[in-house]
Structures are given as C-alpha cells and as structure tokens.
Design a protein around this motif. Sequence first.
Motif, PDB file in Angstrom:
ATOM      1  N   UNK A 299       6.377   7.775   8.530  1.00 56.34           N
ATOM      2  CA  UNK A 299       5.215   8.279   9.266  1.00 56.34           C
ATOM      3  C   UNK A 299       3.926   7.693   8.694  1.00 56.34           C
ATOM      4  N   UNK A 300       3.862   7.642   7.364  1.00 56.44           N
ATOM      5  CA  UNK A 300       2.652   7.081   6.733  1.00 56.44           C
ATOM      6  C   UNK A 300       2.487   5.612   7.096  1.00 56.44           C
TER       7      UNK A 300
ATOM      8  N   UNK B 136       0.837  -1.206   0.000  1.00 54.86           N
ATOM      9  CA  UNK B 136       0.000   0.000   0.000  1.00 54.86           C
ATOM     10  C   UNK B 136       0.871   1.255   0.000  1.00 54.86           C
ATOM     11  N   UNK B 137       1.986   1.193   0.717  1.00 54.31           N
ATOM     12  CA  UNK B 137       2.930   2.319   0.750  1.00 54.31           C
ATOM     13  C   UNK B 137       3.488   2.599  -0.644  1.00 54.31           C
ATOM     14  N   UNK B 138       3.832   1.527  -1.366  1.00 55.10           N
ATOM     15  CA  UNK B 138       4.399   1.693  -2.705  1.00 55.10           C
ATOM     16  C   UNK B 138       3.390   2.309  -3.662  1.00 55.10           C
TER      17      UNK B 138
ATOM     18  N   UNK C  28      -0.587   3.924   9.012  1.00 53.91           N
ATOM     19  CA  UNK C  28      -1.352   2.887   8.305  1.00 53.91           C
ATOM     20  C   UNK C  28      -1.445   1.610   9.138  1.00 53.91           C
ATOM     21  N   UNK C  29      -0.337   1.216   9.766  1.00 52.87           N
ATOM     22  CA  UNK C  29      -0.350   0.017  10.617  1.00 52.87           C
ATOM     23  C   UNK C  29      -1.268   0.219  11.813  1.00 52.87           C
TER      24      UNK C  29
END
Length: 735
Positions: A723-724, A712-714, A728-729
């Motif tokens: 930080x994102x 999802x980060x990619x 998200x976690x």
Amino acid sequence: MNSHKKRERERERASERASETTPRQHMPITASEGSAGFAAAKPDLDDLIKRRFFYRQAFEIYGGVGGFYTYGPPGAAVKQNLLALWRKHFVIEENLMEVDDTNIMPHDVLLTSGHVERFNDFIVKDSSDGNKFYRADKLLEEVMDARMAEKGLSSEKLVEYEKVKAQADAYSKEQISAVFKQYGIKAPETGADLTEPEEFNLMFATPIGPTGMVQGYLRPETAQGIFLNFKFCLEQNAGVVPFGIAQVGKAFRNEIAPRSGLIRQREFTQAEIEFFVHPEKKAHPKFGDISGLELLLFASDQQLAAQPATRMTLGAAVAAGTVANETLAFFIGRTYLFLVRAGCRPENIRFRQHLPDEMAHYACDCWDAEIEMSLGWVECVGIADRSAFDLTVHSQATGTSLTAQQTLDTPIKIERFCLTKKSLAAIGKHFKKDAKLVTASLSEMSADALKALKATAEAKGVCSLEVEGQSFEISNELLQVESITETQHVEVFTPNVIEPSFGIDRILTAIYEHTFSLRADDSAASEKPADGGDKKKKADKKEGDKVKAGVLALPAEIAPYKCVVLPLDQRVVAQYGNLLAMARAGLAENGLQYKVDESGASIGRRYARADELGIPYAITIDFDSLDGGSLVGTATLRERDSTQQVRLPLADIPAIIAKLSSSHQLTWEDVLASYSTGGTSSSSAGVAAAGDKLDYLRKHAVAATLNDAVNALAETQPEDPIAWLSAHLASMKSQ
C-alpha cells in the motif's frame, strides 16, 4: 644458393622451430588451479584451433619460421571483431582520435626514442652448440618455476626463488650473469655451460630507397607514430588538453626465441592509446564511474616481499597512492571491463605493478594487465604513465614545439632570470658564427643553472659552456643577467601521457583458453582434418560412449559468425530456396556475418561444427517451416551455450540476432519469454514483446523510478509495504 648456405639456412630454421615447439616450460608455482585447468584442456583446444584453421604457423608448407602465424577465416574474423570491439569500447566511448602511421620508421626517429640503443634483450647461448640460444630473463623464470615446483622445498627457498623470478627482466647484464652463476644455470637441452649474456637489439633493420643509404626499421611499437603527430592532432582538437589518440596496427620484434603460439611473435598486432594530460592535473572526469571497481592488484612491494596479490577498489588504490593518479586508474578499470566483455574470465585477471628497477627512468607508474592461462600469468596489456619523455625528446631532436597551452583562470606573476639584451648582442658579436648556438643554449637554461654559471664567471672571471660537444669560454663581462617580473596569462606546458598498450594476439590466446570447454554429445563427432591431423586426439576425446565435443563460448560481439543457417530438410524444394534467400537478405541487411551449412551431416553434427567455431546462434529451417500450417515461414533459433531453442517468425530472426550480438540490452532469456507457445503468429508482436519492450521501459525510466521507490520503501519500512509503495508511486507521478 650454394649447398653450404642451404645447410646453414636449414639448420637455422630447424633451431627456430625447435625453440618454438620444445615444451621446456614448467607450470608456474604461482599459478592457481585455473591455470592447471587451462593447461589440461589445451591439447584439445590446440587441435580445434589448427583443424578449424583459426590460425596456423605461417609458411607451413615450406617448413615454417618461428614467430610468424597466419590467421584463417574464422581466426581473422574473430580478430577483426575484437578490434572493432576495442574501437567501440575505447575510441568511440572515450571519444578518442585515431591515426594510421607507417610500419617503417627512419633511424633518427627510433634513435631519439631510445629504441636503437636500449630496445634490447639479453641472449645466452649453449656453449656446445651456437645454434641453441635463449632469452636470458625467460630462461631464468623457467628455472625458478622448476625449482619452486620441487618437493620438500623450504619456505625460505620458495620466497627466494619467487623474488628472483619477479626481478628477472629488471636485472642488468652484470646482475643476470651473477644470478646464472649463483644458481648454476646450464643449457636446458644439453646441460652445457651458457655463454655470458649479450645485448640483442630486437628491431628489424631495413634499408630505405634504391641506394640503401637511408637506414630504417620495422616499427617495434605503434606509439611513436602517435607522438610524431601529436602537434597536428592537437590542432584538430582545437588545442584542448586532455585528449587521446589511438592507433591499431602491426609491430615487429626480432624475438630471440619465439614460442608459445601467439604469445611471443615476431610480427604481431598492437592497439595503443596515448592520452595526453596536464602534468599536474591527472584527475579524470569519469573516474567515479569505475572507482568502486574491485580488482586483483599486485603492487611492487608485495612482489618484492613474495606476498600474494590483494583485492582493492580503484578508488582506494588511488587514495592510498598504490596507483599514481586517477587517469591511470581509470584506464586500468576500462581495460578490465574490456577484457571481461571480450570473453576473459574476471577471476583470471590481475594487474601487476612494475618493480622500481623494471620501470623506465622517465615513467611515474606502470601496471600490466596479466591474464592467467595455461602458461601462468601472462602480460597482455601495459598501462603506463610515461610522463613527458617522448614529446620532450622528439621536440629537442627536431626543434619543433610539442607543447600545449591553456589560459589561466587567474593571471600569475613570475620572476624570470635571463640574459640582458645588451649581453645577447655582445655575445653575438664575440662568437660570430657560433653565436646562435651559444645564445640558444643560454636562453634554454633554467634559472638555477644560469645563476650557477654566472656565479662561476664572477668568481673566476670566466665560465665554460658545453654545447653539442663544443666548449665555449664566456667572460664575466659578456655574461650579464637580470631578473624580470612578468604577468603570465597563458600557461605553456609539455603534456604528460598515460599509455594503455594492448597485445591483441595475446588477448586472443586468453579468450580462446577462457571460452573453450568440452561437452558430451552423441552426434557431435568432429570433422577429420584436411591433413590427416592428430588422429589419436580424436580417440582421446571419448568418454564412455559419448564424444567430447569442443565448444568455444565466444561472446557474440567477437564471434566469427553470428549465426549458422541449417536446413533440416535436405530435399531441394522451391520453398526452402525462398526462405533461405529471405534469411540471407535479412542477415546481410543487419550487417551480420553468417554461414550456411547444407551438408548431409546430421543436425547434431552440424550444431557441433558451429559450436567449435564459437557461433552463438543457429537458425534451423525445418519441415514445419516449409509445410507446417500456421508454422509456415517460421524457424527455430538455437542458442549455443544453453542449447535451448525457440520457434519464431524467420523474418524476425535477423533483427533479434543483431541485438543479441551487440551491446543492446536484449537477452536470450527475453527472447525465450517473448516467443513462448503461440507467440509466433505475428512478426510485429514478437518484436514488440522483445526488443521494443525494453526500449519502452527505458524511455519512461521505469526501472530507475521503481528502484528509487524500493530504496525509499526500505528506509521507511511501513507496516503495509504494498500500500505504501502504491501511494508513493502515485505521489511521484503527480510531482
């Protein structure tokens, strides 16, 4: 035995031994550099195999007989471990049934299966010496290999020879005779003319019973025992199709010219699967698991065009029609994964499709798993869609229904063309004692065949019916037919079968060649063989002042022994006995095969002995184990391939080796990381840090969760990824 018969027996044995040991084979031109590498290492491997008694020619003290081998202690253990891995990989993971049928089969069974009439190879003999004989297709392949290796060969000739070699075992008697004449092929040893090819049945005949009146054979394959027991296994499976049946056991073939060690034997081990499916439903529910697997496929059209094999995913191969169906492709993929798991190198495995003339008339599609070795590409597994041939012929021969049935989701209406009840009664009265034979034949006819027979009767007033060699004249008045429409709720069908057939001994040969290597070690000199052995080979292993020590990097799952216990201190002290007893008990409790080497040899030489046997781990009980302060009760654990060592509590070692020698996810790197300096003080701490840590991560799906988050980060690509990711976690946890 009189002297004449004795001399004949001796000549026959000498001929067989010569056929097995004479190095007539050339390196196949189609082989890669890998094959040449295996061939270069083979003398050292052969020396190790014989000296450490992995296997030797059977009856050796009597001079031996070609095609028979005896497995010694390490070889027998490797073979049994390979079979255990095969059962785990297929029988357990694919939820198959298993049967154990007899080695001897009566004549009628093998007559029905076609083996009595068609299980033949072509044999040619040296016209100047009747004791020299050759299997025609293999001799042709060798001659083509030799000619392809000639210098200055034109590309046209190379393609021509490749095509001839590819079709060698598909030629008919007349075709192979013509090919031999076309290329002027002579007897290899004498240069004399060869006799015309003759069929030679490969089965060993044996009488059954004291009178010998019942003809039997040693089974040429394990498959027939599965087909004969299909009905009973289907009952145990509650009548549900698809399902699979496996069998592992000995098979026997009276090979014309056995040679190349375990590659072509007269008594060998097979592991076969018959997977029964609906003839029109050959999709596999687990095909998605292997559809992305990219394999080296050698399709029949590529072979005929003398083109190289190509890499293709199994999903693409099925979609393109290269592989006939998903179930066949699924077992191709599972076979590849098994071979790699067992120790074969992925880059030296390919799947070759049978040529049209090579394939049995009833087969839909056939592929061989070929493994590249010192002899080139060698067939080790056959994977075939055999359609419904076997069940059909055995059903017809015995009158036993070998069918399955399934309830239709939606009932269907079918039109059936058959004899009227009045006609059946009239035929019964007319033919009397032959009535059952005639009516049964008419009832089994297809609609088209019965319509054609009725048309003949109407045109000529009478028709002729041939049944079991007898001819019956049926008048038009007797042959009354009708069309009936029926509602069918249940479909009855004869299952098709997908058959993977594994040559265990051939696979073992590949594993030994693929895992063998030499490495320099000052103290790794090998032991002298019991029989004096090949002394020259010892000298050949030297490279400068280093001795080239043989290593078998066998996967731990199939290694003959999982570890060797080595006491470094040769003094007899009570503490050593206690620690050794502890190690033995722990290893036995975990079901591990092990050796203890208490010889006076140096530790380096004892490591080398273990490496030759393919033992993956060595436990060394040293001075610190006995009297080392905080290190008392510990031992060092050495890993064969890296030669790295780590010190840890002796009590921990058996459970760790058990995990390392199974499909458990614990790796040697995990052990090194967990038992770093200072990590040996607590037994429970070591175990928690190694195997239980992985169990903890899997229990809470940590790897899967992190993988999803990173994906999802990619996709999002925020400015501050850390930080994102944290946010998200956190959001995933609150959901």
